[in-house]
Design a protein around this motif. Sequence first.
Motif, short mmCIF file in Angstrom:
data_model
loop_
_atom_site.label_atom_id
_atom_site.label_comp_id
_atom_site.label_asym_id
_atom_site.label_seq_id
_atom_site.Cartn_x
_atom_site.Cartn_y
_atom_site.Cartn_z
N SER A 9 -55.02 13.58 -36.84
CA SER A 9 -53.83 14.75 -36.59
C SER A 9 -54.30 15.36 -35.20
CB SER A 9 -53.89 15.71 -37.60
OG SER A 9 -52.78 16.45 -37.40
N PHE A 10 -55.41 15.95 -34.95
CA PHE A 10 -55.73 16.55 -33.79
C PHE A 10 -55.33 15.73 -32.33
CE2 PHE A 10 -58.56 18.06 -30.24
CZ PHE A 10 -58.08 19.32 -30.13
N LEU A 11 -56.09 14.47 -32.34
CA LEU A 11 -55.91 13.47 -31.42
C LEU A 11 -54.77 13.27 -31.03
CD1 LEU A 11 -59.03 11.05 -32.03
CD2 LEU A 11 -58.89 13.16 -30.68
N THR A 12 -53.69 13.10 -31.99
CA THR A 12 -52.42 12.69 -31.85
C THR A 12 -51.46 13.91 -31.13
OG1 THR A 12 -52.45 11.14 -33.94
CG2 THR A 12 -50.18 11.64 -33.05
N TYR A 13 -51.89 15.05 -31.51
CA TYR A 13 -51.12 16.12 -30.98
C TYR A 13 -51.48 16.43 -29.62
CZ TYR A 13 -48.01 18.33 -34.49
OH TYR A 13 -47.12 18.59 -35.39
N SER A 14 -53.13 16.33 -29.36
CA SER A 14 -53.49 16.47 -28.16
C SER A 14 -53.24 15.91 -26.94
CB SER A 14 -54.90 17.41 -28.49
OG SER A 14 -54.74 18.12 -29.53
N PHE A 15 -53.43 14.50 -27.34
CA PHE A 15 -53.50 13.25 -26.39
C PHE A 15 -52.56 12.24 -26.46
CE2 PHE A 15 -57.85 14.95 -27.40
CZ PHE A 15 -58.19 15.83 -26.41
N ASP A 16 -51.93 12.19 -25.21
CA ASP A 16 -50.78 11.01 -25.34
C ASP A 16 -51.43 9.70 -25.25
OD1 ASP A 16 -48.08 10.26 -24.54
OD2 ASP A 16 -48.91 9.13 -22.84
N TYR A 24 -72.70 23.05 -26.54
CA TYR A 24 -72.52 23.38 -25.16
C TYR A 24 -71.17 23.39 -24.66
CZ TYR A 24 -74.01 22.72 -20.37
OH TYR A 24 -73.93 22.76 -18.90
N CYS A 25 -70.31 22.43 -24.91
CA CYS A 25 -69.00 22.35 -24.46
C CYS A 25 -68.05 23.43 -24.97
CB CYS A 25 -68.31 21.04 -25.12
SG CYS A 25 -69.12 19.48 -24.43
N GLU A 26 -68.41 23.96 -26.30
CA GLU A 26 -67.59 24.96 -26.61
C GLU A 26 -68.06 26.48 -25.60
OE1 GLU A 26 -68.35 25.33 -30.74
OE2 GLU A 26 -66.89 23.68 -31.26
N LEU A 27 -69.19 26.52 -25.05
CA LEU A 27 -69.57 27.60 -24.57
C LEU A 27 -69.47 27.64 -22.94
CD1 LEU A 27 -72.76 28.55 -26.60
CD2 LEU A 27 -70.56 29.77 -26.85
N VAL A 28 -69.52 26.48 -22.30
CA VAL A 28 -69.49 26.37 -21.04
C VAL A 28 -68.08 26.52 -20.56
CG1 VAL A 28 -68.81 23.97 -20.82
CG2 VAL A 28 -70.34 24.79 -19.05
N ILE A 70 -69.91 19.18 -16.23
CA ILE A 70 -70.45 17.75 -16.95
C ILE A 70 -69.97 16.67 -16.00
CG2 ILE A 70 -70.19 16.48 -18.98
CD1 ILE A 70 -69.50 19.25 -20.21
N THR A 71 -71.08 15.67 -15.80
CA THR A 71 -70.80 14.67 -15.02
C THR A 71 -71.19 13.39 -15.70
OG1 THR A 71 -73.21 14.70 -14.02
CG2 THR A 71 -71.51 15.83 -12.96
N GLU A 72 -70.65 12.18 -15.29
CA GLU A 72 -70.98 10.77 -16.04
C GLU A 72 -72.38 10.58 -16.29
OE1 GLU A 72 -69.04 6.48 -16.18
OE2 GLU A 72 -68.50 7.68 -14.43
N ALA A 79 -63.80 17.60 -29.84
CA ALA A 79 -64.49 18.48 -28.68
C ALA A 79 -64.70 17.69 -27.59
CB ALA A 79 -65.62 19.22 -29.37
N LEU A 80 -65.47 16.39 -28.06
CA LEU A 80 -65.84 15.32 -26.89
C LEU A 80 -64.46 15.01 -25.77
CD1 LEU A 80 -68.23 13.18 -29.03
CD2 LEU A 80 -68.83 15.23 -27.47
N CYS A 81 -63.56 14.82 -26.68
CA CYS A 81 -62.44 14.19 -25.85
C CYS A 81 -61.80 15.51 -24.92
CB CYS A 81 -61.20 13.65 -26.63
SG CYS A 81 -61.62 12.34 -27.74
N LYS A 82 -62.21 16.53 -24.91
CA LYS A 82 -61.74 17.61 -23.92
C LYS A 82 -62.59 17.39 -22.64
CE LYS A 82 -60.86 21.23 -27.40
NZ LYS A 82 -61.45 22.41 -28.09
N VAL A 83 -63.61 16.45 -22.51
CA VAL A 83 -64.28 16.09 -21.42
C VAL A 83 -63.92 14.94 -20.79
CG1 VAL A 83 -66.70 15.56 -20.53
CG2 VAL A 83 -66.55 17.11 -22.46
#
Length: 597
Positions: free
Chosen positions: A140-147, A58-62, A68-70, A101-105
């Motif tokens: 690796s992805f999390l380190t590159y993408s998120f401070d 759902y996150c990939e397509l929306v 998406i709310t809390e 994917a989830l951390c993009k929210v």
Amino acid sequence: MIVAYRLDCINPELGVEVVRSENVLRTLWDLFHTNSPANIEEIGDDKCLVRLSAFIAYCELVENMNVITEPMVADLQVHIPQMLQYHDQIYQGRACAAFPALCKVDILKKTLLTEDLIHKIVDLCRTDGENKFIAARTLSFLTYSFDETSSILSKPEFIEKILTMLKARPAIVVVTALRILEAMSRRGKIPEDTLSGTKGKKLVRMFERLMKSRDFFVTPAAVAALCQICHNGSSTLHIPVIKADALLHIDQFRTEVIQCGVVATLIELFKSDNQGLSGGPRGLTELAAEFEDVRNELKNGSHIDKLVAFSKSSVIERSKEATEELTKLSEHESLRKQIIVRGGLQSMVDNLAKPDHALFAAHALLTLMKYKDAKDRILDTNADLHLLQMVETRVFDGTIGREGIDILSDIFKNDDLRSMMLTSKTPPSLDNGSRNFHGTNAPQRLLKTFVSCVMEKVKKSTTAPDNQYRGNIIVILHKMLLITEPESVQKSAVKYLRIIADYGDVRLEMADVGIVESLMRCLKNAAIDIQAVTYVLCKMALDSKLRGEIIKTDKILAEMLSSHYPADIQRVITALKSLSSHGEIRQAIRKLPGTKT
């Protein structure tokens, strides 16, 4: 299809349901809500995994994450940490794989990027089984993408684990640790004490060992990480705030890099890496471009001599990489002088005589022509003879990631090189580089060259005026136009003429050598691009002498106009139409048999 596959791996019926659904997003959202458990123990079967896969899809397509709310993900904020710490490896792996994917929210990112959960992912990197690879990719992805991830990993207890991973197996774990260090360095998050003193020396030696491992994955990652750490000493583009003390530690780290011989290690990578995949060439260039102390090391040591030796290698890719490296280093005046003195420029000139090396050598020399000291040296070599040989052997038909014809075009844009190609100062000789031609028929080519030289000298001394045998590109292209078999020779000649006919000094050299008549005869060859031929003829017609030569080919035009083949007539009409803007040619056309006045 990706969405269906995610669900099909868990429940084939759900995968089919999603594909057949008219509203995929609605179907996924329903799957997410209808499988909501109270906690892990109450799930049973694969409901939790279905629910997680549905939400990720759902996150990939929306299109808008703000929908998406809390309240919509409140239970996920509880269940994902539970799954990651659950005793079942399947749940751990699925939860870990879902983090990117989830951390993009944003709502979920605040809950998931915590010390405890990052600690768990780091621990999974050190376990056995498939989850090790999943955790490595995720971290690796999390380190590159998120401070936030870099900030957590910069703490002492985490940095020690990352450094320990550099000694681990398999390679993917080591690469992950290197990519993490590279990403942390970009954000200025590597602790200062890690780069200085004894720790700094150990880290440098660790990088050197990994680079020397010559592993297809590990070596380039080690080069990239090392260069990025050094790079932060001179640039703060990616770092909002950097302390003076931190810069000092980075400078000390780079000094240790030089003292430990890492520059020599980067150059030695050429021996085992013939395609630049190790990152060694890129790393050496980056360091030299940034730091004077690295340039001094290159200038004062034997490093340039080694690069020159590699540029002479018969291994094509090794020679190409070394030549490109020398070219890039030549941007710095102090290094350029050493490259010239130690034979780097002469090596490039010599490579022009080797068909498999010639294009990248010509490309390198074009770059060096920007610098006066290099240009003067190039013009004092026999590069002219080799470039003419490249035309005659149709080397410019090739490609090196850049089309050879574009390299020829750039050569003629350069006034000095163009003049050299038009008035070669080096007389043709038997020893014109043919000895460097490789392959089983090299002796036959050498013999053919010998015979051609003898015959040409005989003709020159008996029947032909001197200007017929000037050593220049026009004479060579004229000879190529006279060769009817194979047709590809004429095609190449026309293609080259199309490039060089734009220049007035080139057109002056075309007069009185017979090239106009030979080009007009190419109109009969249906295999040759008529647009290319007419383009060259139109350029020739700008010169009064050449216009006169075009008019003198009236017999060829009349012959084609009386042809029984419609294609011949169409080709000649196309040529005449393009030339008709010139009054003299227009009058000559009216006198041709079969044309109306």
